[in-house]
Design a protein around this motif. Structure first.
Motif, mmCIF file in Angstrom:
data_model
loop_
_atom_site.group_PDB
_atom_site.id
_atom_site.type_symbol
_atom_site.label_atom_id
_atom_site.label_comp_id
_atom_site.label_asym_id
_atom_site.label_seq_id
_atom_site.Cartn_x
_atom_site.Cartn_y
_atom_site.Cartn_z
ATOM 1 N N SER A 1 1.001 -1.505 0.235
ATOM 2 C CA SER A 1 0.189 0.275 0.496
ATOM 3 C C SER A 1 1.004 1.019 0.401
ATOM 4 O O SER A 1 0.392 2.350 -0.188
ATOM 5 C CB SER A 1 -0.823 0.277 0.751
ATOM 6 N N ILE A 2 1.781 1.174 0.580
ATOM 7 C CA ILE A 2 2.916 3.140 0.418
ATOM 8 C C ILE A 2 3.415 2.556 -0.926
ATOM 9 O O ILE A 2 3.913 3.351 -0.918
ATOM 10 C CB ILE A 2 3.984 2.239 1.959
ATOM 11 N N LEU A 3 3.991 1.076 -1.238
ATOM 12 C CA LEU A 3 4.470 1.618 -2.747
ATOM 13 C C LEU A 3 3.690 2.093 -3.429
ATOM 14 O O LEU A 3 3.564 3.066 -4.547
ATOM 15 C CB LEU A 3 5.081 -0.059 -3.155
ATOM 16 N N LYS A 4 2.258 1.799 -3.329
ATOM 17 C CA LYS A 4 1.745 2.533 -4.279
ATOM 18 C C LYS A 4 1.115 3.701 -4.492
ATOM 19 O O LYS A 4 0.997 4.204 -5.455
ATOM 20 C CB LYS A 4 -0.345 1.611 -3.946
ATOM 21 N N ARG A 5 0.948 4.198 -3.237
ATOM 22 C CA ARG A 5 0.870 5.589 -2.828
ATOM 23 C C ARG A 5 2.227 6.377 -3.983
ATOM 24 O O ARG A 5 1.959 7.378 -4.732
ATOM 25 C CB ARG A 5 0.931 5.659 -1.449
ATOM 26 N N LEU A 6 3.716 5.563 -3.500
ATOM 27 C CA LEU A 6 4.783 6.595 -3.882
ATOM 28 C C LEU A 6 4.505 6.242 -5.395
ATOM 29 O O LEU A 6 4.813 7.348 -6.756
ATOM 30 C CB LEU A 6 5.956 5.313 -3.817
ATOM 31 N N LEU A 7 4.251 4.887 -6.027
ATOM 32 C CA LEU A 7 4.329 5.351 -7.741
ATOM 33 C C LEU A 7 2.883 6.476 -8.300
ATOM 34 O O LEU A 7 3.151 6.439 -8.978
ATOM 35 C CB LEU A 7 3.691 3.621 -7.700
ATOM 36 N N ARG A 8 1.653 6.798 -7.580
ATOM 37 C CA ARG A 8 0.725 7.544 -8.018
ATOM 38 C C ARG A 8 1.633 8.949 -7.646
ATOM 39 O O ARG A 8 0.471 9.781 -7.422
ATOM 40 C CB ARG A 8 -0.480 6.720 -7.422
ATOM 41 N N ALA A 9 2.488 9.003 -6.625
ATOM 42 C CA ALA A 9 2.943 10.620 -6.299
ATOM 43 C C ALA A 9 1.808 11.111 -5.685
ATOM 44 O O ALA A 9 1.575 12.209 -5.611
ATOM 45 C CB ALA A 9 3.618 11.338 -7.903
ATOM 46 N N ASP A 10 1.130 9.794 -4.734
ATOM 47 C CA ASP A 10 0.455 10.547 -3.437
ATOM 48 C C ASP A 10 1.640 10.691 -2.144
ATOM 49 O O ASP A 10 2.195 9.706 -2.016
ATOM 50 C CB ASP A 10 -0.105 9.385 -2.847
ATOM 51 N N PRO A 11 1.695 11.544 -1.309
ATOM 52 C CA PRO A 11 1.771 11.789 0.019
ATOM 53 C C PRO A 11 1.766 10.258 1.157
ATOM 54 O O PRO A 11 1.020 10.257 0.895
ATOM 55 C CB PRO A 11 1.611 13.282 0.411
ATOM 56 N N LEU A 12 3.285 10.315 1.592
ATOM 57 C CA LEU A 12 2.465 9.218 2.134
ATOM 58 C C LEU A 12 1.770 9.553 3.357
ATOM 59 O O LEU A 12 1.590 9.059 5.226
ATOM 60 C CB LEU A 12 4.360 8.891 3.415
ATOM 61 N N THR A 13 2.369 11.441 3.738
ATOM 62 C CA THR A 13 1.433 11.568 5.090
ATOM 63 C C THR A 13 0.827 13.018 5.000
ATOM 64 O O THR A 13 1.607 13.768 3.576
ATOM 65 C CB THR A 13 2.614 11.990 6.176
ATOM 66 N N PRO A 14 -0.403 13.637 5.588
ATOM 67 C CA PRO A 14 -1.752 14.497 5.077
ATOM 68 C C PRO A 14 -0.359 15.759 4.843
ATOM 69 O O PRO A 14 0.447 15.943 5.770
ATOM 70 C CB PRO A 14 -1.755 15.200 6.397
ATOM 71 N N ILE A 15 -1.199 16.622 3.892
ATOM 72 C CA ILE A 15 -0.039 17.905 3.511
ATOM 73 C C ILE A 15 -1.011 19.009 4.600
ATOM 74 O O ILE A 15 -2.218 19.100 4.164
ATOM 75 C CB ILE A 15 -0.262 18.588 2.224
ATOM 76 N N TYR A 16 0.001 19.881 5.662
ATOM 77 C CA TYR A 16 -0.819 20.552 5.370
ATOM 78 C C TYR A 16 -0.434 22.392 5.028
ATOM 79 O O TYR A 16 0.303 21.808 4.112
ATOM 80 C CB TYR A 16 -0.507 20.367 7.230
ATOM 81 N N ASP A 17 -0.917 23.481 5.373
ATOM 82 C CA ASP A 17 -0.943 24.736 4.479
ATOM 83 C C ASP A 17 0.350 25.126 5.661
ATOM 84 O O ASP A 17 0.549 26.683 6.487
ATOM 85 C CB ASP A 17 -2.069 25.436 4.654
ATOM 86 N N GLU A 18 1.196 24.647 5.237
ATOM 87 C CA GLU A 18 2.675 25.561 6.284
ATOM 88 C C GLU A 18 3.408 26.469 5.149
ATOM 89 O O GLU A 18 3.610 25.527 3.595
ATOM 90 C CB GLU A 18 3.662 24.592 6.285
ATOM 91 N N PRO A 19 4.314 26.641 5.031
ATOM 92 C CA PRO A 19 5.768 27.992 4.132
ATOM 93 C C PRO A 19 5.805 27.185 3.356
ATOM 94 O O PRO A 19 6.516 27.269 2.036
ATOM 95 C CB PRO A 19 6.040 29.368 5.459
ATOM 96 N N ASP A 20 6.679 26.130 3.749
ATOM 97 C CA ASP A 20 7.865 24.983 3.574
ATOM 98 C C ASP A 20 7.878 24.066 2.680
ATOM 99 O O ASP A 20 7.998 23.381 1.343
ATOM 100 C CB ASP A 20 8.530 24.889 4.253
ATOM 101 N N VAL A 21 5.995 24.312 1.797
ATOM 102 C CA VAL A 21 5.617 22.975 1.248
ATOM 103 C C VAL A 21 5.195 23.786 -0.187
ATOM 104 O O VAL A 21 5.026 22.839 -1.148
ATOM 105 C CB VAL A 21 3.931 22.434 2.108
ATOM 106 N N TRP A 22 5.014 25.163 0.041
ATOM 107 C CA TRP A 22 4.078 25.562 -1.412
ATOM 108 C C TRP A 22 5.691 26.514 -2.164
ATOM 109 O O TRP A 22 6.481 27.078 -1.406
ATOM 110 C CB TRP A 22 3.560 26.702 -0.965
ATOM 111 N N ASN A 23 6.010 26.195 -3.296
ATOM 112 C CA ASN A 23 6.712 27.035 -4.638
ATOM 113 C C ASN A 23 5.597 28.137 -4.857
ATOM 114 O O ASN A 23 4.508 27.484 -5.821
ATOM 115 C CB ASN A 23 7.536 26.678 -5.221
ATOM 116 N N GLU A 24 5.668 29.314 -5.634
ATOM 117 C CA GLU A 24 5.220 30.402 -6.433
ATOM 118 C C GLU A 24 5.719 30.119 -7.659
ATOM 119 O O GLU A 24 6.542 30.256 -7.407
ATOM 120 C CB GLU A 24 5.342 31.646 -5.546
ATOM 121 N N VAL A 25 4.041 29.779 -8.359
ATOM 122 C CA VAL A 25 4.133 29.789 -10.187
ATOM 123 C C VAL A 25 3.691 30.794 -10.371
ATOM 124 O O VAL A 25 3.093 31.477 -10.091
ATOM 125 C CB VAL A 25 3.442 28.896 -10.279
#
Length: 218
Positions: free
Chosen positions: A57-81
């Motif tokens: 199940s972990i491998l499947k998430r990695l193959l789908r490019a899904d994060p393994l733990t939840p994403i929070y709205d933290e400054p270092d998580v984002w890059n401005e486009v």
């Protein structure tokens, strides 16, 4: 027979199957071999039963490019486009999940979108594709909220053409969706607007009138 021997035998059978002769044999065969190597790695680590399932199940998430733990709205998580929007909205892309974007509007409003969230399925051909129209409907009615780990929603759509000058199709029906096993009846209908190149919502009666026009053209 060990688990690996069983898997190896299955790969050998698959590579000899008649279906393989209709495909690019070298390419598909290498994919089978690669999958077998990954399976062997799990076996070599002495996984079995519960641990095998957890690792898979972990491998499947990695193959789908899904994060393994939840994403929070933290400054270092984002890059401005830059250069995506013409208005004053700032767009950020998630570093941990490249399909996830954050729009920050001048009034402070924040909206999230995941370009891999919606998988559209044509009800006539069963082909899968991406539709920005379906994306917008779900972003409005089922907005993404953080923390977020990614989700996949199958949306069933009907498309058809009523006037040849409009290209491949000019009418769309977003019929229903499957979200985490829940069937969502949507029944939203749209036609292409020739002037602003966007979509205009139709009533169900208008939609079926256009569908009848399409049938009469055939």
């Amino acid at each position: 027979m060990s688990m690996y021997e069983w898997a190896k035998r299955e790969v050998e059978i698959a590579k000899k199957s008649s279906a393989m002769k209709d495909e690019d044999f070298d390419y598909v065969g290498e994919c089978y071999d690669s999958a077998l190597k990954a399976y062997k790695s799990l076996c070599d680590d002495e996984h079995s039963g519960l641990s095998f399932g957890i690792t898979a199940s972990i491998l499947k998430r990695l193959l789908r490019a899904d994060p393994l733990t939840p994403i929070y709205d933290e400054p270092d998580v984002w890059n401005e486009v830059a250069g995506i929007r013409e208005d004053e909205c700032k767009v950020y892309q998630c570093r941990r999940m490249s399909s996830l974007f954050k729009d920050v509007y001048p009034d402070g409003r924040v909206e999230y979108s995941d370009v891999n969230r919606i998988n559209c399925i044509d009800v006539d051909t069963t082909f899968s594709y991406h539709s920005s129209l379906a994306d917008r409907w779900f972003d409005k009615n089922y907005p993404i909220k953080l923390p977020y780990t990614g989700e996949k929603i199958d949306v069933f759509i009907e498309e058809f053409l009523t006037d040849e000058k409009n290209g491949d199709f000019d009418t769309v029906g977003i019929l229903y969706a499957n979200k985490d096993g829940e069937v969502i009846n949507i029944n939203k209908y749209y036609k292409a607007d020739e002037e602003d190149k966007d979509w205009v919502e139709l009533t169900q009666a208008q939609y079926y009138k256009r569908k009848l026009k399409k049938i009469n053209r055939e």
